[in-house]
Design an enzyme around this catalytic site. Structure first.
Site, PDB file in Angstrom:
ATOM      1  N   GLU A 157       0.840  -1.203   0.000  1.00 50.30           N
ATOM      2  CA  GLU A 157       0.000   0.000   0.000  1.00 50.30           C
ATOM      3  C   GLU A 157       0.869   1.245   0.000  1.00 50.30           C
ATOM      4  O   GLU A 157       1.976   1.246   0.543  1.00 50.30           O
ATOM      5  CB  GLU A 157      -0.915  -0.023   1.233  1.00 50.30           C
ATOM      6  CG  GLU A 157      -1.935  -1.153   1.134  1.00 50.30           C
ATOM      7  CD  GLU A 157      -2.828  -1.289   2.360  1.00 50.30           C
ATOM      8  OE1 GLU A 157      -3.971  -1.729   2.185  1.00 50.30           O
ATOM      9  OE2 GLU A 157      -2.408  -0.969   3.485  1.00 50.30           O
ATOM     10  N   CYS A 174       2.334  -1.971  15.477  1.00 51.12           N
ATOM     11  CA  CYS A 174       2.211  -1.683  14.050  1.00 51.12           C
ATOM     12  C   CYS A 174       1.495  -2.815  13.321  1.00 51.12           C
ATOM     13  O   CYS A 174       1.860  -3.984  13.459  1.00 51.12           O
ATOM     14  CB  CYS A 174       3.599  -1.469  13.448  1.00 51.12           C
ATOM     15  SG  CYS A 174       3.549  -1.157  11.672  1.00 51.12           S
ATOM     16  N   CYS A 199       7.381  -4.774  15.516  1.00 53.25           N
ATOM     17  CA  CYS A 199       6.935  -3.699  16.413  1.00 53.25           C
ATOM     18  C   CYS A 199       5.503  -4.013  16.865  1.00 53.25           C
ATOM     19  O   CYS A 199       4.617  -4.230  16.029  1.00 53.25           O
ATOM     20  CB  CYS A 199       7.005  -2.354  15.701  1.00 53.25           C
ATOM     21  SG  CYS A 199       8.660  -1.960  15.104  1.00 53.25           S
ATOM     22  N   SER A 253      12.543   6.782   6.815  1.00 55.84           N
ATOM     23  CA  SER A 253      12.265   6.528   8.231  1.00 55.84           C
ATOM     24  C   SER A 253      12.691   5.114   8.578  1.00 55.84           C
ATOM     25  O   SER A 253      12.385   4.158   7.866  1.00 55.84           O
ATOM     26  CB  SER A 253      10.761   6.690   8.478  1.00 55.84           C
ATOM     27  OG  SER A 253      10.443   6.319   9.802  1.00 55.84           O
ATOM     28  N   CYS A 290       6.861  -6.960   6.645  1.00 53.89           N
ATOM     29  CA  CYS A 290       7.997  -6.409   7.388  1.00 53.89           C
ATOM     30  C   CYS A 290       8.576  -7.495   8.278  1.00 53.89           C
ATOM     31  O   CYS A 290       7.845  -8.327   8.802  1.00 53.89           O
ATOM     32  CB  CYS A 290       7.541  -5.221   8.245  1.00 53.89           C
ATOM     33  SG  CYS A 290       8.915  -4.281   8.972  1.00 53.89           S
ATOM     34  N   CYS A 317      -0.316   6.106   9.799  1.00 56.19           N
ATOM     35  CA  CYS A 317       0.910   5.421  10.232  1.00 56.19           C
ATOM     36  C   CYS A 317       0.583   4.117  10.932  1.00 56.19           C
ATOM     37  O   CYS A 317      -0.226   4.081  11.852  1.00 56.19           O
ATOM     38  CB  CYS A 317       1.655   6.257  11.261  1.00 56.19           C
ATOM     39  SG  CYS A 317       2.580   7.594  10.617  1.00 56.19           S
ATOM     40  N   GLU A 327      10.836  -2.024   6.323  1.00 53.26           N
ATOM     41  CA  GLU A 327      11.946  -1.289   6.928  1.00 53.26           C
ATOM     42  C   GLU A 327      12.925  -0.933   5.806  1.00 53.26           C
ATOM     43  O   GLU A 327      13.651  -1.804   5.302  1.00 53.26           O
ATOM     44  CB  GLU A 327      12.599  -2.163   8.012  1.00 53.26           C
ATOM     45  CG  GLU A 327      13.921  -1.650   8.531  1.00 53.26           C
ATOM     46  CD  GLU A 327      13.912  -0.182   8.935  1.00 53.26           C
ATOM     47  OE1 GLU A 327      13.045   0.243   9.719  1.00 53.26           O
ATOM     48  OE2 GLU A 327      14.794   0.564   8.456  1.00 53.26           O
ATOM     49  N   CYS A 344       3.543   8.621   0.816  1.00 55.93           N
ATOM     50  CA  CYS A 344       4.100   7.698   1.797  1.00 55.93           C
ATOM     51  C   CYS A 344       4.207   6.342   1.109  1.00 55.93           C
ATOM     52  O   CYS A 344       3.190   5.778   0.695  1.00 55.93           O
ATOM     53  CB  CYS A 344       3.178   7.641   3.009  1.00 55.93           C
ATOM     54  SG  CYS A 344       3.659   6.399   4.219  1.00 55.93           S
TER      55      CYS A 344
HETATM   56  N1  SAH Z   1      10.023   0.710   9.388  1.00 51.16           N
HETATM   57  C1  SAH Z   1      10.125   2.130   9.290  1.00 51.16           C
HETATM   58  C2  SAH Z   1       9.037   2.781   8.470  1.00 51.16           C
HETATM   59  C3  SAH Z   1       7.587   2.311   8.642  1.00 51.16           C
HETATM   60  S1  SAH Z   1       6.658   2.814  10.023  1.00 51.16           S
HETATM   61  C4  SAH Z   1      10.179   2.736  10.672  1.00 51.16           C
HETATM   62  O1  SAH Z   1      10.062   2.004  11.640  1.00 51.16           O
HETATM   63  O2  SAH Z   1      10.392   3.927  10.787  1.00 51.16           O
HETATM   64  C5  SAH Z   1       6.350   4.530   9.892  1.00 51.16           C
HETATM   65  C6  SAH Z   1       6.111   5.193  11.241  1.00 51.16           C
HETATM   66  O3  SAH Z   1       4.828   4.843  11.795  1.00 51.16           O
HETATM   67  C7  SAH Z   1       7.130   4.780  12.293  1.00 51.16           C
HETATM   68  O4  SAH Z   1       7.549   5.900  13.012  1.00 51.16           O
HETATM   69  C8  SAH Z   1       6.337   3.852  13.174  1.00 51.16           C
HETATM   70  O5  SAH Z   1       6.901   3.739  14.437  1.00 51.16           O
HETATM   71  C9  SAH Z   1       4.978   4.504  13.153  1.00 51.16           C
HETATM   72  N2  SAH Z   1       3.880   3.634  13.565  1.00 51.16           N
HETATM   73  C10 SAH Z   1       3.787   2.302  13.432  1.00 51.16           C
HETATM   74  N3  SAH Z   1       2.605   1.861  13.897  1.00 51.16           N
HETATM   75  C11 SAH Z   1       1.921   2.950  14.343  1.00 51.16           C
HETATM   76  C12 SAH Z   1       0.626   3.152  14.898  1.00 51.16           C
HETATM   77  N4  SAH Z   1      -0.199   2.142  15.092  1.00 51.16           N
HETATM   78  N5  SAH Z   1       0.255   4.415  15.207  1.00 51.16           N
HETATM   79  C13 SAH Z   1       1.084   5.454  14.964  1.00 51.16           C
HETATM   80  N6  SAH Z   1       2.316   5.330  14.441  1.00 51.16           N
HETATM   81  C14 SAH Z   1       2.743   4.086  14.127  1.00 51.16           C
END
Ligand code: SAH
Length: 346
Positions: A94, A121, A118, A197, A114, A339, A166, A107
Site C-alpha cells: 500500500e 504496528c 513492532c 524513516s 515487514c 501510520c 523497513e 508515503c
Molecule cells: N520501518 C520504518 C518505516 C515504517 S513505520 C520505521 O520504523 O520507521 C512509519 C512510522 O509509523 C514509524 O515511526 C512507526 O513507528 C509509526 N507507527 C507504526 N505503527 C503505528 C501506529 N499504530 N500508530 C502510529 N504510528 C505508528
C-alpha cells in the site's frame, strides 16, 4: 524451453545503450527507450511511438516491462488517498497520498510485509515476503504524482519512506529508487524533500553517512530506555540504543543534518517522568527534533494513546530543554491509511 524474458527496467541506461549497439542500432536509441520507461512511465512497448515498429517488436521478443497496477483507490474524508498496489507477481503493498494546504506527500512502501515485529504496528502482522525492486518503489511515487495532479492540481512535493517495511533492510533498492526519483530523467525531485524513516539499523545508518546521501533521516524512537524499547520493538535487543546513538553521532558528524525522532506516547508504557527524562537525554546527543505522532489503534487495545495532559507534559518538558517538538495529527484513519495501519485489509 524459451529463456524467460528479462525485465527491461532492471537495466541501467548504460546497459540499454549497450544492448542497442550490440544489436546493430545506435546507442542513442537506449536513451529514447529509457526516457519512455522512466520519464513517461509507459507500460507497453507499443506506446513508445518514436521508436520504429520493427525495434518495438524486437524489444517485445527480448523483454517484459514489469510494472505495478494500482488496484484499489480509497479516498478519506480528509482527502488522503490510499492505493493498493499489485506487483507483477501478484503480491500487494500500500502507498498513501497525504495532501495539506501547502504540499502533497507520498508515503511509500519498501518491502512486502515487514521482518521487524513492532508490537504497535499493523504491518508487523504480515510476515516479510520480499523486498521491493527499485522500479516498484519508483512506480508508487510516479502513481501518486499522477494522482496529485489529478485530484489536487499540483505535483507531488514530498516523499516519506514510512509505508510498509523497513527501508534500511532493503537499502540498495531504496537508494536506487531515490536516484531515479531525483534524476532529471525520472521525477527530478529534490532529495531534501525525501525522508527515509527507520527503526534504526546502526550499520546502515553509518553506511548512509559514508555514501553522503542527501535525503533526510527519521528514526522511530518511541522510547529512549532499552528495556521499554525492547518490549515494544523487539529488534532493539539486537540493535540497542547505545549502538543507535553511536551511529547517529556518526551520521551527524558526516552530514551535519539534524535527525527527526518519531515518538508515540502510550499510557502505561512510556508516559512516566523517567521516560521523558531519557528522551531529553537522548536528544542531547545530536541536533534533532521530535515528532509526536498520534497513535492509530490497530488492535484489541493493548496500546492506548496517552491522555492530552500526559502529552502536554512531554511537550512542555522537551521545550523547556530547547528541543523542537511537532505534534503530528493522523491522516486517513477512516480508510486505515494512517501510520502503522497499512496491512492490506482490503
Ligand atoms: N520501518 C520504518 C518505516 C515504517 S513505520 C520505521 O520504523 O520507521 C512509519 C512510522 O509509523 C514509524 O515511526 C512507526 O513507528 C509509526 N507507527 C507504526 N505503527 C503505528 C501506529 N499504530 N500508530 C502510529 N504510528 C505508528
Amino acid at each position: 524451453m524459451k529463456p524467460k524474458k528479462k525485465d527491461i527496467r532492471a537495466l541501467t541506461k548504460e546497459q540499454l545503450r549497450d544492448f542497442f549497439v550490440a544489436n546493430g542500432d545506435k546507442a542513442f536509441r537506449g536513451n529514447q527507450v529509457y526516457e519512455w520507461l522512466w520519464g513517461k512511465v509507459v507500460h507497453s512497448f507499443e506506446d513508445m511511438t518514436n521508436i520504429s515498429i520493427a525495434t518495438r517488436e524486437m524489444l517485445q521478443e527480448n523483454f517484459v516491462i514489469n510494472h505495478i497496477e494500482v488496484d484499489n483507490i480509497q479516498r478519506s474524508k480528509d482527502g488522503t488517498v490510499k492505493n493498493a498496489v499489485r506487483l507483477h507477481d501478484g503480491l500487494v503493498v500500500e502507498s498513501v497520498l497525504i495532501p495539506t494546504d501547502t504540499r502533497t506527500t507520498a508515503c511509500v512502501s519498501s518491502q512486502v510485509g515487514c521482518s521487524l515485529d513492532c508490537k504497535f504496528c499493523a504491518t508487523s502482522r504480515l510476515k516479510r515476503m520480499r523486498n521491493l525492486n527499485p522500479d516498484e518503489i519508483y512506480d508508487q511515487v510516479a502513481a501518486i504524482n499522477k494522482e496529485s495532479l489529478l485530484y489536487y492540481n499540483h505535483k507531488l512535493s514530498n516523499i516519506v519512506f514510512m509505508g510498509m517495511g523497513e527501508p534500511l533492510m532493503n537499502y540498495n533498492n531504496v537508494i536506487k529508487s531515490i536516484e531515479k526519483i531525483t534524476s532529471p530523467e525520472g521525477l527530478g525531485m529534490s532529495p531534501k524533500r525525501i525522508t527515509v524513516s527507520t527503526s534504526g539499523v546502526p550499520k546502515i545508518i553509518k553506511k548512509m553517512a559514508d555514501d553522503d546521501v542527501k535525503f533526510n533521516l527519521a528514526v522511530s524512537l518511541h522510547s529512549a530506555i532499552d528495556e521499554v524499547r525492547t518490549s515494544i520493538m523487539p529488534f532493539n535487543a539486537t540493535f540497542p540504543l547505545k549502538d543507535l546513538r553511536e551511529s547517529l553521532e556518526y551520521w551527524y558528524e558526516k552530514t551535519q543534518r539534524r535527525i527527526t525522532y518519531e515518538y508515540v506516547v502510550w499510557g502505561g508504557i512510556n508516559d512516566r517522568k523517567e521516560d521523558i527524562e531519557a528522551l531529553i537525554q537522548f536528544c542531547s546527543y545530536v541536533p534533532c527534533k521530535v515528532n509526536l505522532i498520534e497513535y492509530n489503534p490497530i488492535d484489541d487495545g493493548e496500546f492506548q494513546q496517552a491522555s492530552p495532559q500526559e502529552i502536554n507534559n512531554y511537550i512542555s518538558n522537551l521545550e523547556m530543554h530547547g528541543i523542537v517538538v511537532n505534534v503530528r495529527r493522523s491522516r486517513g484513519k477512516d480508510i486505515d491509511a494512517a501510520c502503522g495501519q497499512l496491512a492490506n485489509k482490503s
